[in-house]
Every structure is written in structure tokens, then in C-alpha cells.
Design a protein around this motif. Structure first.
Motif, PDB file in Angstrom:
ATOM      1  N   ALA A  24       0.820  -1.281  -0.042  1.00 17.93           N
ATOM      2  CA  ALA A  24      -0.208  -0.043  -0.039  1.00 17.93           C
ATOM      3  C   ALA A  24       0.837   1.298  -0.095  1.00 17.93           C
ATOM      4  O   ALA A  24       1.864   1.246   0.480  1.00 17.93           O
ATOM      5  CB  ALA A  24      -1.035  -0.082   1.305  1.00 17.93           C
ATOM      6  N   THR A  31      -4.455  10.153  -5.937  1.00 20.68           N
ATOM      7  CA  THR A  31      -3.849   9.172  -5.103  1.00 20.68           C
ATOM      8  C   THR A  31      -3.680   7.924  -5.955  1.00 20.68           C
ATOM      9  O   THR A  31      -4.681   7.645  -6.777  1.00 20.68           O
ATOM     10  CB  THR A  31      -4.787   8.979  -3.828  1.00 20.68           C
ATOM     11  OG1 THR A  31      -4.630  10.107  -3.239  1.00 20.68           O
ATOM     12  CG2 THR A  31      -4.061   7.690  -3.065  1.00 20.68           C
ATOM     13  N   TYR A  52      -4.028   4.141  -5.422  1.00 22.76           N
ATOM     14  CA  TYR A  52      -4.509   3.090  -4.726  1.00 22.76           C
ATOM     15  C   TYR A  52      -4.040   1.605  -5.085  1.00 22.76           C
ATOM     16  O   TYR A  52      -3.651   1.504  -6.092  1.00 22.76           O
ATOM     17  CB  TYR A  52      -5.937   3.144  -4.642  1.00 22.76           C
ATOM     18  CG  TYR A  52      -6.600   4.347  -3.969  1.00 22.76           C
ATOM     19  CD1 TYR A  52      -6.792   4.508  -2.549  1.00 22.76           C
ATOM     20  CD2 TYR A  52      -6.911   5.471  -4.792  1.00 22.76           C
ATOM     21  CE1 TYR A  52      -7.261   5.793  -2.175  1.00 22.76           C
ATOM     22  CE2 TYR A  52      -7.714   6.573  -4.149  1.00 22.76           C
ATOM     23  CZ  TYR A  52      -7.649   6.546  -2.908  1.00 22.76           C
ATOM     24  OH  TYR A  52      -8.185   8.015  -2.333  1.00 22.76           O
ATOM     25  N   PRO A  53      -3.994   0.823  -3.827  1.00 22.09           N
ATOM     26  CA  PRO A  53      -4.117   1.069  -2.515  1.00 22.09           C
ATOM     27  C   PRO A  53      -3.210   2.166  -1.727  1.00 22.09           C
ATOM     28  O   PRO A  53      -2.190   2.408  -2.175  1.00 22.09           O
ATOM     29  CB  PRO A  53      -4.136  -0.056  -1.740  1.00 22.09           C
ATOM     30  CG  PRO A  53      -2.998  -0.986  -2.663  1.00 22.09           C
ATOM     31  CD  PRO A  53      -3.305  -0.626  -4.075  1.00 22.09           C
ATOM     32  N   ALA A  54      -3.762   2.672  -0.877  1.00 18.10           N
ATOM     33  CA  ALA A  54      -3.156   3.750  -0.231  1.00 18.10           C
ATOM     34  C   ALA A  54      -2.993   3.556   1.331  1.00 18.10           C
ATOM     35  O   ALA A  54      -3.972   2.701   1.888  1.00 18.10           O
ATOM     36  CB  ALA A  54      -3.742   5.199  -0.438  1.00 18.10           C
ATOM     37  N   LYS A 108      -5.394   1.942   6.095  1.00 16.64           N
ATOM     38  CA  LYS A 108      -5.091   1.320   4.537  1.00 16.64           C
ATOM     39  C   LYS A 108      -6.644   1.768   4.022  1.00 16.64           C
ATOM     40  O   LYS A 108      -7.773   1.426   4.581  1.00 16.64           O
ATOM     41  CB  LYS A 108      -4.895  -0.026   4.470  1.00 16.64           C
ATOM     42  CG  LYS A 108      -3.580  -0.340   5.284  1.00 16.64           C
ATOM     43  CD  LYS A 108      -3.042  -1.878   5.101  1.00 16.64           C
ATOM     44  CE  LYS A 108      -1.901  -1.885   5.891  1.00 16.64           C
ATOM     45  NZ  LYS A 108      -1.652  -3.433   5.643  1.00 16.64           N
ATOM     46  N   ASP A 116      -8.413   0.826  -0.089  1.00 15.96           N
ATOM     47  CA  ASP A 116      -8.292   0.105  -1.228  1.00 15.96           C
ATOM     48  C   ASP A 116      -8.494   1.172  -2.245  1.00 15.96           C
ATOM     49  O   ASP A 116      -8.333   0.973  -3.625  1.00 15.96           O
ATOM     50  CB  ASP A 116      -8.920  -1.192  -1.197  1.00 15.96           C
ATOM     51  CG  ASP A 116      -7.963  -2.320  -0.962  1.00 15.96           C
ATOM     52  OD1 ASP A 116      -7.074  -1.975  -0.304  1.00 15.96           O
ATOM     53  OD2 ASP A 116      -8.456  -3.333  -1.126  1.00 15.96           O
ATOM     54  N   ARG A 117      -9.627   1.991  -1.997  1.00 12.65           N
ATOM     55  CA  ARG A 117     -10.129   2.903  -2.998  1.00 12.65           C
ATOM     56  C   ARG A 117     -10.346   4.204  -2.329  1.00 12.65           C
ATOM     57  O   ARG A 117     -10.581   4.166  -0.986  1.00 12.65           O
ATOM     58  CB  ARG A 117     -11.511   2.583  -3.456  1.00 12.65           C
ATOM     59  CG  ARG A 117     -12.392   2.057  -2.791  1.00 12.65           C
ATOM     60  CD  ARG A 117     -13.659   1.043  -3.320  1.00 12.65           C
ATOM     61  NE  ARG A 117     -13.060  -0.156  -3.822  1.00 12.65           N
ATOM     62  CZ  ARG A 117     -12.909  -1.114  -3.063  1.00 12.65           C
ATOM     63  NH1 ARG A 117     -13.180  -1.078  -1.682  1.00 12.65           N
ATOM     64  NH2 ARG A 117     -12.595  -2.344  -3.566  1.00 12.65           N
ATOM     65  N   ALA A 118     -10.886   5.129  -3.035  1.00 14.85           N
ATOM     66  CA  ALA A 118     -11.252   6.388  -2.410  1.00 14.85           C
ATOM     67  C   ALA A 118     -12.588   6.272  -1.593  1.00 14.85           C
ATOM     68  O   ALA A 118     -13.600   6.047  -2.321  1.00 14.85           O
ATOM     69  CB  ALA A 118     -11.352   7.716  -3.461  1.00 14.85           C
ATOM     70  N   LEU A 153      -4.991   9.851   1.509  1.00 17.95           N
ATOM     71  CA  LEU A 153      -6.134   8.611   1.786  1.00 17.95           C
ATOM     72  C   LEU A 153      -7.383   8.960   0.914  1.00 17.95           C
ATOM     73  O   LEU A 153      -8.083   8.064   0.397  1.00 17.95           O
ATOM     74  CB  LEU A 153      -6.448   8.425   3.162  1.00 17.95           C
ATOM     75  CG  LEU A 153      -5.256   8.017   4.038  1.00 17.95           C
ATOM     76  CD1 LEU A 153      -5.482   8.066   5.422  1.00 17.95           C
ATOM     77  CD2 LEU A 153      -4.936   6.446   3.613  1.00 17.95           C
ATOM     78  N   ASP A 185      -8.134  11.003  -1.746  1.00 21.21           N
ATOM     79  CA  ASP A 185      -7.883  11.376  -2.976  1.00 21.21           C
ATOM     80  C   ASP A 185      -8.163  12.895  -3.018  1.00 21.21           C
ATOM     81  O   ASP A 185      -9.154  13.230  -3.947  1.00 21.21           O
ATOM     82  CB  ASP A 185      -8.625  10.811  -4.006  1.00 21.21           C
ATOM     83  CG  ASP A 185      -8.156  10.677  -5.429  1.00 21.21           C
ATOM     84  OD1 ASP A 185      -7.007  11.436  -5.660  1.00 21.21           O
ATOM     85  OD2 ASP A 185      -9.093  10.641  -6.348  1.00 21.21           O
TER      86      ASP A 185
END
Length: 346
Positions: free
Chosen positions: A45, A55, A57-59, A69, A71-73, A195, A197
Motif C-alpha cells: 500500500a 492518489t 490506490y491502495p493507499a 489502509k 483500497d479505493r477512495a 487517503l 484522494d
């Protein structure tokens, strides 16, 4: 947030079976809505944004000793505390706020009042687990860890297991509450911008924040620090507010925090006696309030119990909303206090 207003509230007394049922319901509802709990992609991540300030992703971001964590906005953010709601609005995320709570701690700042009208209030104060889970959050921005105890609300780890990461205001992480500074706000803007976006508006907000604080530094300059105490009255009990962000704000605003050392290490508030505060004879009394009724009652209490202090004699009582000392509002609080402590400054 670690503050006496929230800490003084009784637990809801929910049972663990209710948690299990609500958690299962959330998992099912999330799946039905096409937002299942995130799976391990096997890729590291990262919160690094691409050249377009979007961003990748993942972030992830570090927060309060854990890794948050996504995985998407996130699309259904639940906000705890007015200052967090306003931060999300500043980041341009109005349409992604699924609800807010603790709205009774302060009315919105004028700049955000119109946007607030369309936001759902999940609870004016403390929220139940059922209400939280029914909102189908996929991200929570909270003022402190104290509510996520597995009784009133699911724990942070339990929520993470459901695919609902929780980000805590950095200034009120348990291990740093007593030492936090205004830098926590810029740290949060950087982390949340990535995180959620929203990196470009986060950078813009950070720049504006630093400009406002630089202006405070210039106006206060080398002026002698004003002896000041920051307090709150809850259920007719006086609380000392000192340490961490509170003390840093007072220092930055040109004040000398007379309550330094009065609060246990690692905290930023504790019960305090009016007699001990009277002996310190603050030149200014700053007091937190949650609404106009609380403001009037708190001022009456201070005038009654601390009438001989210089602050009361010279009518230097400064009322500030309880929400004015976290996230972007921490800067508002610093600016307002600088003017109150040094009214003749430019």
C-alpha cells in the motif's frame, strides 16, 4: 477528542451480541451495495499521489501507532466532531460525507454553514453502534479513540475487519495527547489528502494554515506573554485544559500557560480546584463552551468562583467553542486567542 465534555458522558451499555449482529449486518449491506470489505491485493500500500495529484490506490498512512489502509477512495465518510466535518468540507468532500455526530459541541463556522444544511446528522452527541453501522461507512474520521471501546461502538480493529478504517485526529492520539502541537493539523491534511484522494485541496489548506500562523507570529512578535489559564466547566466541575495542543496554541498566541504541569503527563485535562486556580491569578481566563446556554452558565460560574482574579476583575474572560481546538479550527482558535491576549497587536 480527549476533552472533559466527551469524557464525562456515560457509556451506552451496548452488549457484545449486539456488536456481532450489527457487524454482520454491515458486512452484508456493504456487499449488497457493491462495496465489500477490502481484500489483500498482495501489493504494497502507498499514499503516493501521481503527477496529477491523484492518489494511487491502495493507499495507507500511519496514525496513532497503526496503519490506516484504503483500497479505493472512500465514498461514505462518517465524521465525528464539527472540526472534522469542516476539514472534510474544506477538502471538497461534501458529497462523500455519509453523516456526522457530536454536532452539539459547536455550531458550524459561518464559512461552512450552508454546506452543513445538507449533511445528515447521525446523532447530536454520542452515537450508538446501530446508528453508526446503519450509515454504511467506508471511512471514519474521529476526534479520539475513547468511543471505540467495543461497548459504545465497535473497536477500531473490529471496524477495520469490516473494511471501515478509522483515522483519529493526530493531536489526540493517546500516546501524544500531552505533547502534540499545531503541526498535527498539517500532518492530518497531508495524510487525509492522500487517503481520500484530495491532495490538491489539502496542499492549498496547508499553505493557508501556515500563512495564518505566520501572521500570528508577526503580530505577537516579542510581546511579553500574557498569564492565561484555559478551562472548561462540566456539571459544575472545573477542568484544567493544558498540555499538548492546548498549551501549544496558548504559546503560539502569545500566552503563558499558568496550568503547565497541573495536568497528568500524557493527558490534556483534569479536574482542578477553583481555589488553586485563584492562587495563580490568571490575567486572562479562556473557557470552552458547547452552546450559548453552556456559555452563559460557564461565565456565571467563573465570575462566582474566581471573582477576585485579575481576569474577572478586568473582564478578560474569553469564551471559545469547544470545537475550536482541533484540526483547521485549531488555527482559528490560535488567531482568535492572539487577538484576545494582545488586543493592541496589529
Amino acid at each position: 477528542m480527549n476533552h472533559p465534555t466527551a469524557r464525562s458522558r456515560p457509556p451506552l451499555g451496548r452488549t457484545r451480541p449486539a456488536l456481532v449482529g450489527a457487524a454482520a449486518a454491515l458486512a452484508a449491506l456493504l456487499t449488497a451495495c457493491g462495496s465489500p470489505a477490502p481484500a489483500d491485493s498482495g501489493k504494497p500500500a502507498s499514499a503516493v499521489a501521481d503527477a496529477g495529484n491523484r492518489t494511487t490506490y491502495p493507499a495507507q498512512a500511519e496514525n496513532c501507532g497503526r496503519t490506516v489502509k484504503v483500497d479505493r477512495a472512500p465514498e461514505r465518510i462518517v465524521s465525528f466532531f464539527p472540526s472534522n466535518t469542516e476539514l472534510l468540507l474544506e477538502l471538497g468532500l461534501k458529497d462523500r460525507i455519509a453523516g456526522q455526530t457530536w454536532t452539539n459541541q459547536s455550531p458550524p463556522k459561518p464559512a461552512y454553514a450552508d454546506a452543513y444544511k445538507s449533511l445528515r446528522v447521525l446523532a447530536p452527541g454520542e452515537m450508538s453502534r446501530e446508528t453508526l453501522l446503519a450509515a454504511l461507512p467506508d471511512f471514519i474520521l474521529a476526534d479520539g479513540e475513547y468511543q471505540f471501546d467495543g461497548t459504545k461502538l465497535p473497536t477500531i480493529d473490529e471496524l477495520a475487519g469490516l473494511g471501515v478504517p478509522v483515522y483519529i485526529d493526530s493531536a489526540f492520539c493517546p500516546k501524544t495527547t500531552g505533547t502534540a502541537t499545531l503541526d498535527a493539523t498539517t500532518d492530518d491534511l497531508t495524510a487525509l489528502g492522500a487517503l481520500l484522494d484530495a491532495k490538491a485541496p489539502a496542499q492549498k489548506a496547508t499553505s493557508a494554515l501556515r500563512d495564518r500562523l505566520a501572521a500570528v507570529d508577526t503580530s505577537v512578535g516579542a510581546r511579553p506573554a500574557t498569564p492565561v489559564a484555559m478551562v472548561q466547566i462540566v456539571d459544575k466541575q472545573l477542568y484544567a485544559l493544558s498540555g499538548g495542543l492546548y498549551s501549544d496554541i496558548l504559546r503560539r498566541a502569545g500566552g503563558n500557560d499558568l496550568l503547565t504541569g497541573s495536568v497528568p503527563a500524557g493527558s490534556n485535562f483534569c479536574p482542578y480546584s477553583a481555589e488553586d486556580l485563584a492562587k495563580k491569578n490568571p490575567g486572562v481566563l479562556v473557557y470552552h463552551y458547547t452552546g450559548e446556554e453552556d456559555r452563559a452558565a460557564s461565565e456565571a460560574w467563573l465570575r462566582s468562583h474566581l471573582g477576585a482574579t485579575e481576569a474577572v476583575v478586568k473582564n478578560r474572560l474569553v469564551a471559545v467553542p469547544a470545537a475550536d481546538f482541533s484540526e483547521l479550527r485549531a488555527v482559528d482558535g490560535t488567531v482568535a486567542l492572539a487577538k484576545a491576549l494582545h488586543p493592541d497587536a496589529s
